[in-house]
Design a protein around this motif. Sequence first.
Motif, PDB file in Angstrom:
ATOM      1  N   ALA A   1      31.015  42.982  31.660  1.00 11.49           N
ATOM      2  CA  ALA A   1      31.277  44.311  32.227  1.00 11.49           C
ATOM      3  C   ALA A   1      31.724  45.254  31.110  1.00 11.49           C
TER       4      ALA A   1
ATOM      5  N   GLN B   1      31.916  47.634  37.247  1.00 11.39           N
ATOM      6  CA  GLN B   1      32.542  46.744  38.227  1.00 11.39           C
ATOM      7  C   GLN B   1      31.547  45.700  38.712  1.00 11.39           C
ATOM      8  N   ILE B   2      31.966  44.466  38.650  1.00 10.35           N
ATOM      9  CA  ILE B   2      31.124  43.381  39.169  1.00 10.35           C
ATOM     10  C   ILE B   2      31.923  42.615  40.206  1.00 10.35           C
ATOM     11  N   LYS B   3      31.308  42.473  41.365  1.00  6.58           N
ATOM     12  CA  LYS B   3      31.934  41.667  42.412  1.00  6.58           C
ATOM     13  C   LYS B   3      31.034  40.456  42.607  1.00  6.58           C
ATOM     14  N   TYR B   4      31.568  39.299  42.358  1.00  6.63           N
ATOM     15  CA  TYR B   4      30.758  38.081  42.405  1.00  6.63           C
ATOM     16  C   TYR B   4      31.318  37.160  43.487  1.00  6.63           C
TER      17      TYR B   4
ATOM     18  N   CYS C   1      38.393  35.296  33.870  1.00  7.61           N
ATOM     19  CA  CYS C   1      38.170  36.647  33.349  1.00  7.61           C
ATOM     20  C   CYS C   1      38.837  36.766  31.988  1.00  7.61           C
TER      21      CYS C   1
ATOM     22  N   VAL D   1      36.277  42.892  37.214  1.00 10.60           N
ATOM     23  CA  VAL D   1      35.485  41.791  37.755  1.00 10.60           C
ATOM     24  C   VAL D   1      36.303  41.102  38.837  1.00 10.60           C
TER      25      VAL D   1
ATOM     26  N   TRP E   1      36.123  37.846  41.388  1.00  5.50           N
ATOM     27  CA  TRP E   1      35.489  36.596  41.839  1.00  5.50           C
ATOM     28  C   TRP E   1      36.023  36.277  43.229  1.00  5.50           C
TER      29      TRP E   1
ATOM     30  N   LEU F   1      29.295  36.755  33.103  1.00  2.78           N
ATOM     31  CA  LEU F   1      29.296  38.155  33.526  1.00  2.78           C
ATOM     32  C   LEU F   1      29.816  39.011  32.374  1.00  2.78           C
TER      33      LEU F   1
ATOM     34  N   ALA G   1      33.851  35.659  33.100  1.00  6.05           N
ATOM     35  CA  ALA G   1      33.492  37.068  32.982  1.00  6.05           C
ATOM     36  C   ALA G   1      34.175  37.665  31.766  1.00  6.05           C
TER      37      ALA G   1
ATOM     38  N   CYS H   1      35.433  41.082  30.568  1.00  5.83           N
ATOM     39  CA  CYS H   1      35.680  42.491  30.860  1.00  5.83           C
ATOM     40  C   CYS H   1      35.817  43.169  29.505  1.00  5.83           C
TER      41      CYS H   1
END
Lengths: 249, 499
Positions: free
Chosen positions: B276, B281-284, B336, B318, B320, B274, B309, B311
């Motif tokens: 970012a 914003q990433i919600k996984y 992250c 991010v 998870w 991932l 991820a 960032c």
Amino acid sequence: MLSVNNLQARIDDKEILRGISLDVPAGQVHAIMGPNGSGKSTLGYVLAGHEGYEVTGGSVSFGGADLLAMEPEERAAAGLFLAFQAPLELPGVNNANFLRTALNAVRRARGEAELDAVGFLRLARAESKRLHMPDDMLKRNVNVGFSGGEKKRNEVLQMAILRPKLAVLDETDSGLDIDALRIVADGVNALRSPEFSALVITHHQRLLDHLVPDRVHVLSQGRIVRSGGPELARELEANGYAGVVADAA
Amino acid sequence: MPAATETIDTVQSLTQSGYKWGFETDIEMDIAPKGLTADTVRMISAKKEEPEWLLEWRLAAFAAWEAMTEPNWAKVGYPKIDYQDIHYYAAPKRPAPKSLDEVDPELLAMYEKLGIPLKERAALAGVEGAGMEGVIGSGNPDIAIDAVFDSVSVATTFRDTLAKSGVIFCPISEAVREHPELVRKHLGSVVPVSDNYFAALNSAVFTDGSFVYIPKGVRCPMELSTYFRINAKNTGQFERTLIIADDGAQVSYLEGCTAPMRDENQLHAAVVELVAFDDAQIKYSTVQNWYPGDANGRGGIYNFVTKRAACRGARSKVSWTQVETGSAITWKYPSCVLQGEGSVGEFYSVAVTNNRQQADTGTKMIHIGKNTRSTIVSKGISAGRSDNTYRGLVRILPKASGARNHTQCDSLLIGDQCGAHTVPYIESRNPTAKVEHEATTSKIADDQLFYCRSRGLSEEDAVGLIVNGFCKEVLKELPMEFAVEAQKLLAVSLEGSVG
Ligand SMILES: Nc1ncnc2c1ncn2[C@@H]1O[C@H](COP(=O)(O)OP(=O)(O)OP(=O)(O)O)[C@@H](O)[C@H]1O
Ligand SMILES: [Mg+2]
């Protein structure tokens, strides 16, 4: 309704119930009194099916069925309810959710339709209002952080919602303030009907003032040493167990 | 409230064997011979008609892998894997479908059976969702799904809708062709080919997976989801997922997975990267439900996954969230790398092990930038004779002044033959950073179960209630419609854990 015949039980190697016989006809309220450690709570646990106690003899019939052959949840479905002397805490489990799950499990087992969330909340709110319980107790986790008296009231709320045929109340009055005592007694009285019986374990006459029992039994060292009418409780209140227990010994 | 009741319904509707996603699908397959050499890598690349640069990239990964040895530091034990006894490519024979109408009806039927309606008109009426509990995305209209069957993506829904807002959501093999500059720039930039043994293996032989690009300032208009299904025998599944959120972009992505019940173990070694950028914003979220093996530990998936991820941008975030109920062995540490100033990393995990399952899972939070923050909430539930380990690293680098971490690690034991272990590594090289770690271990007490049963609940219902209560903090991080599914899964995976 409930017929206990020469019931004996032990935990580990310790003999606790040494032959209890007791009949509670439908519609009656019986009180069980007796010194600390005499086996009152054990009797409640054994009736409810606690696996820590080994039944070594005797029989129990409940509404004509063999109670001892049933799983604890089957006993609940059949209409038995035990209000615990020390209710357990269930962290993370929402009280309303717990109650609704329990009610629907019981209803399913009885072949009744389940209640949806809305229907259940309506019922739960009404019952908790009748018991003068704040609404937020339904939202909190089961017994977690409840005061001693709140836990007892929560037991009565569960009873009111599950509507058992036989309620065993194990010192539900201890730790209650005077108003709460009356509320709890009213809660039990509200259930009173020709189909409802109760076995009320208590140390205090004051509960029995509100909840007049048909019979009073005195338990000592795992046996019923005396039974009588409501006046027996008053006698004990005045004179203590010494006389009664000594008589029996 | 209804969720818990549904949990109970699910338990009751299930038979003893529990795992109901365990059927096989009869599809004509194109399968590569067993074994792994540089030629296998070339064959996969050729099958996918890849550009030269990607073949070179794969071959470099393969060379790295050959020089590495399988890691053994995790608290998991399993017989040696024979990497030459696995098929590295398996795809349905039919040519790749151009639209949903061209997808093999057998495949559509299979996904339907799993509760994944690969039809965009699923939006109607919600009938599609009936009886499809236990898998993700059931009949939900607002989710775009990429379905990966063995080695290839068979369908991706709602692509046109997404394209209107500039979102790219497609199989990664297609992204290689259609968006080579994006893929080339980011592939392996978070998890380098030689990062670890399984990542190197994946980089050499990955076959498909999802690619997501959210352009600057765009908030993805619907949930994205990939559903992985291993079907073929003796095949490994090596998918690769790459998600890029450009400045200010937002996306919520969910993956789910199932496999048939088989007596032999199957290897799943995925890589997820991932990226970012500023304010992205990433919600996984993951609901992992690979076949866990039977009660005696026969069969089940080896789930050896690398998820990380980056960032990169300031204030990027991010999160998870994972609910891990399946697999014979789980080896997985979604991490992250908090590079951007003020960037935020979160890890919410529920890992359940029952019977003979083993899980060694956790996260790594690497604080590089100033004022970076991370939160770790891990809930491990062990039952049967299983082993459940939380392994987490919080590393604060010298420049990360003002960095903060809070870790909460709770273990719940059911029965007395299982194990729970917490292994936190904390390395702080900046005196202004603040790192907090809390851990608890509890056991479901027999008296709690008796209390519930005396109210009419079965033992399993009681465990379900207590477990769901224990995991609440994590489950609430899942997109709402998936939280219910996850609760059901928890109940199912703990079946037979008491009594
Ligand atoms: N788990 C146990 N292990 C050992 N002894 C036990 C256990 N449970 C109960 N007992 C014993 O059995 C006896 C009866 O206990 P029980 O709790 O039934 O008494 P009780 O009449 O309810 O007393 P109280 O008025 O104090 O509530 C006591 O001597 C107690 O110590
Ligand atoms: Mg007692």
